[in-house]
Each structure stands twice: as C-alpha cells, then as structure tokens.
Design a protein around this motif. Structure first.
Motif, PDB file in Angstrom:
ATOM      1  N   CYS A 222       0.826  -1.211   0.000  1.00  0.00           N
ATOM      2  CA  CYS A 222       0.000   0.000   0.000  1.00  0.00           C
ATOM      3  C   CYS A 222       0.861   1.262   0.000  1.00  0.00           C
ATOM      4  CB  CYS A 222      -0.923  -0.004   1.216  1.00  0.00           C
ATOM      5  SG  CYS A 222      -2.310  -1.161   1.111  1.00  0.00           S
TER       6      CYS A 222
ATOM      7  N   ALA B 124       1.211   6.636  -6.954  1.00  0.00           N
ATOM      8  CA  ALA B 124       0.059   7.400  -7.435  1.00  0.00           C
ATOM      9  C   ALA B 124       0.321   8.895  -7.400  1.00  0.00           C
ATOM     10  CB  ALA B 124      -1.169   7.070  -6.593  1.00  0.00           C
TER      11      ALA B 124
ATOM     12  N   ALA C 271      -6.321   7.481  -2.048  1.00  0.00           N
ATOM     13  CA  ALA C 271      -7.231   6.854  -3.008  1.00  0.00           C
ATOM     14  C   ALA C 271      -6.610   5.594  -3.594  1.00  0.00           C
ATOM     15  CB  ALA C 271      -7.579   7.846  -4.114  1.00  0.00           C
ATOM     16  N   ALA C 272      -5.288   5.637  -3.840  1.00  0.00           N
ATOM     17  CA  ALA C 272      -4.608   4.454  -4.388  1.00  0.00           C
ATOM     18  C   ALA C 272      -4.574   3.318  -3.368  1.00  0.00           C
ATOM     19  CB  ALA C 272      -3.194   4.834  -4.816  1.00  0.00           C
TER      20      ALA C 272
ATOM     21  N   ARG D 274      -6.757   2.834  -0.973  1.00  0.00           N
ATOM     22  CA  ARG D 274      -8.136   2.323  -0.907  1.00  0.00           C
ATOM     23  C   ARG D 274      -8.404   1.323  -2.030  1.00  0.00           C
ATOM     24  NH1 ARG D 274     -11.930   6.900  -2.520  1.00  0.00           N
ATOM     25  NH2 ARG D 274     -10.890   6.379  -4.492  1.00  0.00           N
ATOM     26  N   ASP D 275      -7.984   1.662  -3.237  1.00  0.00           N
ATOM     27  CA  ASP D 275      -8.246   0.783  -4.383  1.00  0.00           C
ATOM     28  C   ASP D 275      -7.491  -0.537  -4.259  1.00  0.00           C
ATOM     29  OD1 ASP D 275      -9.822   2.818  -5.351  1.00  0.00           O
ATOM     30  OD2 ASP D 275      -8.354   3.533  -6.817  1.00  0.00           O
ATOM     31  N   LEU D 276      -6.246  -0.480  -3.816  1.00  0.00           N
ATOM     32  CA  LEU D 276      -5.463  -1.706  -3.679  1.00  0.00           C
ATOM     33  C   LEU D 276      -6.035  -2.599  -2.581  1.00  0.00           C
ATOM     34  CD1 LEU D 276      -3.057  -3.461  -4.414  1.00  0.00           C
ATOM     35  CD2 LEU D 276      -1.671  -2.130  -2.800  1.00  0.00           C
TER      36      LEU D 276
ATOM     37  N   ARG E  12      -9.075  -2.825  -1.574  1.00  0.00           N
ATOM     38  CA  ARG E  12     -10.302  -3.456  -2.068  1.00  0.00           C
ATOM     39  C   ARG E  12      -9.978  -4.625  -2.999  1.00  0.00           C
ATOM     40  NH1 ARG E  12     -13.115   1.080  -3.668  1.00  0.00           N
ATOM     41  NH2 ARG E  12     -14.104   1.252  -1.631  1.00  0.00           N
ATOM     42  N   GLU E  13      -8.956  -4.430  -3.854  1.00  0.00           N
ATOM     43  CA  GLU E  13      -8.540  -5.509  -4.756  1.00  0.00           C
ATOM     44  C   GLU E  13      -8.088  -6.742  -3.988  1.00  0.00           C
ATOM     45  OE1 GLU E  13      -5.484  -4.151  -7.313  1.00  0.00           O
ATOM     46  OE2 GLU E  13      -6.685  -2.535  -8.198  1.00  0.00           O
TER      47      GLU E  13
END
Length: 450
Positions: A20, A27, A284-285, A287-289, A291-292
C-alpha cells in the motif's frame, strides 16, 4: 521502491502495508500528475481544462522548485518539447534534462548551493517579458530548497531560524509565516519578480487542506500573513532569532520594510494556480489496492496533524476497536490517513515524525495479532534522517520501558533500526505529506459486531 523488503515483510499484514505504501507513493508521482492534466492540442497548451494559445507568447519559461522538481521538469519537457525556451528548477535530486536547468538545493535546512541555484532561477523570472508564458513547477520542500534571503538577511541566519522552528513544534503555517518575511521569493515574491508575464503554477501539494499560500511558502500566491504575525510565532514558541532577522521583522512591523504582496497586488493579475496531486492522491490508491486484495478500506482523513505520538494513539485505538467490535468497519480492513504531524523536541535523540508515530503506535499495539502499521513521509525523508519512516506490528515492542525511554528522548530511529523496522526508499521524487497505512487482519474468533 522500498529497500530490503524481505527483512520488513514476513506476515500478510506487513506485506500488504508495504504494498500500500508503494502504491500510494507511485500514485502521487509528479510525472504522472503532469501528464494527466497537461496536453498539447494543436497550437494550444491545455492545463487542467484551461487553454493557452502558444502563438500568443514570445517564449515559454519554466521556473520553480521542490522535492518533485526533477520529475516535474522531465514531464514538462516530454509534454512541451522544444516549445520550452529556457528554465531553471531547484531540487534536492537533480536529473539530466535538455531545456530546463535542474539545479541543486538542500532540504530541510537551506544551503549555500540552494541560494545560488535560486538566484539563477530568479534571474530568469526578472528577465521574463510581458509576452512570456512562465510555467512554475512547485512541490513540497520548496521552502527550504529555494532560499532567497531578503536584503540584510544571511544564509546562516536563515539556517538558524529554520532549525529552531523545526525543533519547536510549530505548524507549517507558522514556520512559513516567518520564512516568507525573510525571503525575496516566498509569499508571492516570485509572482512579483515574474510580473507582468503570464504565470501558470503547477503544484504538487504537501500541505494539509491545500492552502496554496503555504505550499513552498506560496511563491506565486498572495500572502495573508504579516511581519507582526511572524514576530508572534517566534514569541509563541520562545524562539530568540538571529539579530538580523529580529531587526528585519521589527522594521517590517513598523512599516519600514514593504510587506509581502497581498490579494490586491497587481502581481497576481495574470496568474493561475493548479493543484495536480495532493495528500488525498495516495490515499485513493491505497483504498483501491486494499479493495482488490479483499480488505475493507477506509480513508480516515487526509488532514491528520498535531503531535505524532498522540495521533498514533488514536490510530492504535481504531485498530483495537475494529478487532473488538467491528466498528467503524469490520476486519480484515485497511485504514489509511494522510496529513502532517509534528514533533516537539524534548530530548536529544534521532528520528522524525513518522518514526515517532510508528514507535508510539507500536507501544500501544504491543501484543496485538495480525495488525501492522506503516508510516512514511512520501518524499522518502522523515525529519532529518535518511529513512522514509517505519513499519511496526504487535511484536515490535517487547521491552516497553525502553520504548518509552526512546519516545521521551525523541530517539525512535535507533530503537526501530535495531528491530529492522525502518523503511528506506531514497528520494521518491514527490512530496504529498505523510502516508499511514493500518492493516487489521481478521481475528480467529471475532466478537459479535455491535
């Protein structure tokens, strides 16, 4: 990006925290940010939706400075190519470029080479004609990297007052109020020097809330602070400034030295300021990782500030609450935050805000299972050390008395180093505040959520 990852990893929570951190820093890469918002469309330069006809300008000049100066210069050359006529950017990580001189400076304490580099950059600003388009690349660290001592102020005095302010626990706004009034560039000074050219500032923000007057001390932004404010900061923190700075601030407060330019100054008639990336970008990056990877993400805030060790206690409490009650989200979870904490020096040890944050959190989280926390400065330099921050978990502190002593002496660095907890990245080429990633793994027998 992260050096010696093998020693730092070892558990799922630790590995995810490191992933992360890397995703967040990547990002906020300034080259990506510039290429997202700048483009050439025919004979027009489009900046975040605003169009400039290049044929309307006699020349294009690039100025600026900050930790992200090198990558920003490279990206501007890729977008604009030979449309750039000349330029100078000051940074602590120079790189080879073709049309822009990327010049050396130092951070967090200003240096003689930074003064010389900034002088050369300001000469280009002074030479900018009314029909010039000046692109100003600004990023975190610019305050120290672009020292331009005001008349009657020496570099040594700037270094002394900077070190005193950094050690005092003063906020970045307070620090910059003083620096602006000791500088020929900060607090709108660069705008005044480049006027009446058209100035477009491209900003990578390292300031909580994106106060443009604070980022790199606002070289292209009106200054809302005064000489009286600067004197009040020094009084508030009991700082005895060098005599030449005390004299300048006193003379300015009495109206004998011109104030920094305010909102009504004509220097700002032809200026645009665009924020390309900020402290929310890495969150934001993350958060996206998360979730993945099947973890529930939560962006806590991009605006954490205050004492690092105290902010860490709140983060630790949130991890405990997630494990105990499933609030505010259920595990497995990744909770992230940004912002900029400070350290009030009480001892004589070595460390930085992120290392102190990590050690304080490790003290609170000792014994917790499947929890890991990484805290880094996104520029790769935490405080005056050569590390970005640290990664801790529930096993980092097995000797609470020694950990407590290290905190009291502001000596987090050697304590964490002995436990292979320090994160090293080298210069990242960006600076968007701190990034904290808290990974809370699922419990074997979770309590019923309530």
């Amino acid at each position: 990006m992260i050096h010696d990852r093998e020693a730092l990893g070892g558990t799922e929570a630790r590995e995810l925290a490191l992933d992360c951190v890397e995703a967040g820093i990547e990002a906020a890469d300034p080259e990506r940010a510039i290429e997202r918002v700048l483009s050439i469309e025919g004979d027009r330069l489009v900046v975040d939706g605003t169009s400039h006809g290049l044929a309307d300008y006699e020349e294009v000049i690039v100025l600026g400075g900050g930790n992200a100066g090198g990558p920003m210069a490279a990206a501007l050359e890729r977008v604009l190519g030979d449309r750039i006529d000349r330029g100078a950017i000051v940074t602590d990580a120079p790189r080879e470029t073709e049309r822009i001189d990327v010049l050396p400076g130092d951070h967090p304490v200003p240096s003689e080479r930074g003064v010389e580099s900034t002088r050369r950059m300001l000469e280009l600003a002074d030479d900018a004609a009314e029909n010039a388009l000046v692109l100003v690349a600004i990023s975190g660290g610019g305050s120290a990297l672009m020292p331009a001592p005001a008349e009657g102020v020496s570099l040594e005095a700037l270094q002394e007052i900077t070190e005193a302010l950094l050690a005092s626990g003063a906020t970045i706004d307070e620090i910059n109020a003083v620096r602006k009034h000791c500088s020929a560039l900060k607090g709108g000074g660069l705008a005044r020097r480049a006027a009446p050219a058209t100035v477009v500032s491209l900003i990578v923000s390292d300031v909580v809330g994106n106060d443009l007057s604070t980022i790199a001390s606002g070289p292209t932004v009106p200054d809302g602070t005064t000489f009286a404010d600067a004197r009040a900061v020094l009084s508030r923190y009991g700082i005895d400034p060098p005599a030449e700075i005390a004299r300048r601030l006193e003379r300015g407060d009495e109206g004998e030295v011109a104030e920094t330019p305010g909102p009504d100054d004509p220097a700002f008639d032809r200026i645009e300021n665009h924020v390309l990336a900020d402290g929310f970008t890495p969150l934001a990056a993350v958060r996206d990782l998360a979730r993945e990877r099947g973890y529930e993400p939560l962006i806590l805030t991009s605006r954490v500030r205050g004492e690092a060790r105290e902010a860490a206690k709140t983060h630790a409490a949130i991890a405990e609450e997630v494990r105990a009650s499933g609030n505010p989200i259920e595990a497995p979870a990744v909770i992230c935050s940004g912002g900029e904490t400070t350290v009030t020096l009480r001892g004589e040890g070595t460390g930085g805000p992120n290392q102190e944050f990590a050690l304080s959190a490790a003290f609170e989280l000792r014994g917790e299972e499947a929890v890991a926390l990484a805290s880094v400065d996104t520029d790769g330099i935490d405080g005056a050390t050569e590390v970005a921050g640290a990664l801790i978990d529930g096993e980092t502190v097995s000797d609470p008395e020694r950990a407590r002593d290290a905190l009291e002496d502001n000596d987090a660095n050697p304590y964490l180093d002995e436990r292979d907890a320090l994160i090293e990245t080298g210069s990242t080429g960006t600076n968007v505040n701190d990034l904290r990633v808290l990974v809370v793994g699922a419990t074997a027998s979770p309590e019923t959520s309530r």
